[in-house]
Design a protein around this motif. Structure first.
Motif, PDB file in Angstrom:
ATOM      1  N   THR A 102       0.864  -1.181   0.000  1.00  0.00           N
ATOM      2  CA  THR A 102       0.000   0.000   0.000  1.00  0.00           C
ATOM      3  C   THR A 102       0.898   1.228   0.000  1.00  0.00           C
ATOM      4  OG1 THR A 102      -1.795  -1.099   1.193  1.00  0.00           O
ATOM      5  CG2 THR A 102      -1.761   1.304   1.272  1.00  0.00           C
ATOM      6  N   ASP A 104       0.206   5.362   0.055  1.00  0.00           N
ATOM      7  CA  ASP A 104      -0.744   6.470   0.105  1.00  0.00           C
ATOM      8  C   ASP A 104      -0.022   7.716   0.591  1.00  0.00           C
ATOM      9  OD1 ASP A 104      -0.569   6.328   2.926  1.00  0.00           O
ATOM     10  OD2 ASP A 104      -2.401   5.148   3.100  1.00  0.00           O
ATOM     11  N   LYS A 130      -3.468   0.473  -3.228  1.00  0.00           N
ATOM     12  CA  LYS A 130      -3.967  -0.089  -1.976  1.00  0.00           C
ATOM     13  C   LYS A 130      -4.001  -1.610  -2.074  1.00  0.00           C
ATOM     14  CE  LYS A 130      -7.180   0.502   1.639  1.00  0.00           C
ATOM     15  NZ  LYS A 130      -6.417   0.639   2.819  1.00  0.00           N
TER      16      LYS A 130
END
Length: 183
Positions: A102, A104, A130
């Motif tokens: 992941t 972000d 993700k």
């Protein structure tokens, strides 16, 4: 007597292997010697600081089993380079096949464990993903802001950023062997 002979033989083998490895590291394209069991890699960049110093040498042992945390010698793919060249780089395995990735705005995570805190490092990823199941190795320089690695490739190529087992020569066993910087 047998022990002494074994030790002498082992030392001679290591010295000979190191000498040959040093010669190869300086003079031969690694693609031509992938069958060698031992190489000495010359670290020329800042991507692995502070773990590996610039202009130092690393002993690489041929291996096909890698786990997260291992430092490896891997080749970049020619398709990733504007000059279509292949380069050999020392990087750390951060993610292995089957792990979940992941990325972000807060950080880089492998199996939900934060590897890099982007907020603390003031890093702003261009792309996000993700829970992507990895089908290759995610390699990262310890000094990731100055590293051409899987994170950099992810930001540039998005779907083509993993290294395969065939891209990796082996594991680093000793590093920071010699630092040639002038004081």
């Amino acid at each position: 007597m047998k022990r002494k002979k074994f030790l002498i033989t082992t030392l001679i083998t290591i010295m000979l292997g190191s000498s040959i490895g040093y010669y190869i590291a300086k003079n031969v394209d690694f693609r031509e010697v992938r069958w060698w069991p031992l190489l000495i890699s010359h670290n020329t960049g800042a991507s692995m600081l502070p773990t590996m110093s610039e202009d130092s040498y690393t002993i690489i042992v041929r291996n096909q089993e890698f786990k997260n945390g291992d430092i490896v010698l891997a080749r970049t793919q020619a398709r990733w380079d504007k000059d279509k060249k292949t380069y050999w780089v020392n990087k750390r395995v951060i993610g292995s096949p089957g792990d979940n990735l992941t990325i972000d705005e807060t950080g880089l995570y492998i199996n939900e464990k934060m590897i890099i805190d982007f907020v603390k490092d003031d890093y702003h990823p261009l792309r996000k993903v993700k829970n992507k199941k990895l089908d290759g190795y995610f390699l990262l320089g310890d000094n990731y802001k100055k590293s051409s690695d899987s994170l950099f490739l992810f930001m540039v190529y998005f779907n083509d950023f993993l290294f395969t087992k065939n891209d990796i020569f082996g594991k680093a066993t000793h590093y920071k062997i010699k630092d040639n910087k002038k004081s």
